[in-house]
Design a protein around this motif. Structure first.
Motif, short mmCIF file in Angstrom:
data_model
loop_
_atom_site.label_atom_id
_atom_site.label_comp_id
_atom_site.label_asym_id
_atom_site.label_seq_id
_atom_site.Cartn_x
_atom_site.Cartn_y
_atom_site.Cartn_z
N LEU A 59 0.86 4.11 -2.98
CA LEU A 59 0.66 5.54 -2.75
C LEU A 59 1.83 6.35 -3.28
CD1 LEU A 59 -0.82 5.37 0.85
CD2 LEU A 59 -2.03 6.00 -1.26
N ARG A 60 3.03 5.84 -3.09
CA ARG A 60 4.23 6.54 -3.56
C ARG A 60 4.24 6.63 -5.09
NH1 ARG A 60 9.47 4.39 -4.70
NH2 ARG A 60 11.05 6.00 -4.53
N CYS A 61 3.79 5.56 -5.76
CA CYS A 61 3.79 5.51 -7.23
C CYS A 61 2.52 6.10 -7.84
CB CYS A 61 3.89 4.05 -7.69
SG CYS A 61 5.40 3.23 -7.26
N HIS A 62 1.53 6.38 -7.02
CA HIS A 62 0.22 6.83 -7.50
C HIS A 62 -0.40 5.79 -8.42
CE1 HIS A 62 0.76 10.76 -5.71
NE2 HIS A 62 1.99 10.77 -6.22
N TYR A 106 0.82 -1.21 0.00
CA TYR A 106 0.00 0.00 0.00
C TYR A 106 0.86 1.27 0.00
CZ TYR A 106 -4.28 -2.66 0.60
OH TYR A 106 -5.34 -3.52 0.41
N ARG A 107 1.93 1.26 0.77
CA ARG A 107 2.81 2.43 0.80
C ARG A 107 3.45 2.67 -0.58
NH1 ARG A 107 3.40 0.15 5.79
NH2 ARG A 107 2.96 1.53 7.54
N GLN A 108 3.87 1.60 -1.22
CA GLN A 108 4.46 1.75 -2.55
C GLN A 108 3.42 2.21 -3.57
OE1 GLN A 108 7.61 1.56 -3.81
NE2 GLN A 108 8.23 1.55 -1.67
N PRO A 127 2.49 -0.62 -7.87
CA PRO A 127 3.95 -0.47 -7.85
C PRO A 127 4.68 -1.46 -8.77
CG PRO A 127 3.24 -1.60 -5.88
CD PRO A 127 1.99 -1.21 -6.64
#
Length: 88
Positions: A41-44, A37-39, A47
């Motif tokens: 969000l980071r990649c929009h 999930y964090r990745q 991932p």
């Protein structure tokens, strides 16, 4: 930071294999899911690349059948001629 519970549905074998992989990386399924999930969000977005790059057995069979049908190969003089060959 407070945490919430989440339920995921997946095939038992997939869960077993994923849990073994993540355990070998020193984490559990919960930690791996959080990283995903964090990745995202980071990649929009996802991932990783999502694509259908390998035809399945049905597609391969259709491709082989098309290659054997000599009427399927051009060149064609018109779209109508090509469509007639495809519908034959």
């Amino acid at each position: 930071m407070s945490k919430v519970n989440m339920t995921l549905r997946m095939e038992p074998e997939l869960k077993t294999q994923a849990a073994a992989l993540f355990k070998s990386l020193g984490m559990d399924l919960s930690t791996a899911t959080g990283i995903f999930y964090r990745q995202a969000l980071r990649c929009h977005g996802l991932p990783f690349e999502v694509k259908a790059d390998e035809p399945n057995s049905v597609t391969y069979a259709a491709m082989e059948a098309a290659e054997k049908n000599e009427d399927m190969h051009g060149p064609y003089n018109s779209i109508r001629e090509m469509m007639e060959a495809l519908n034959a």
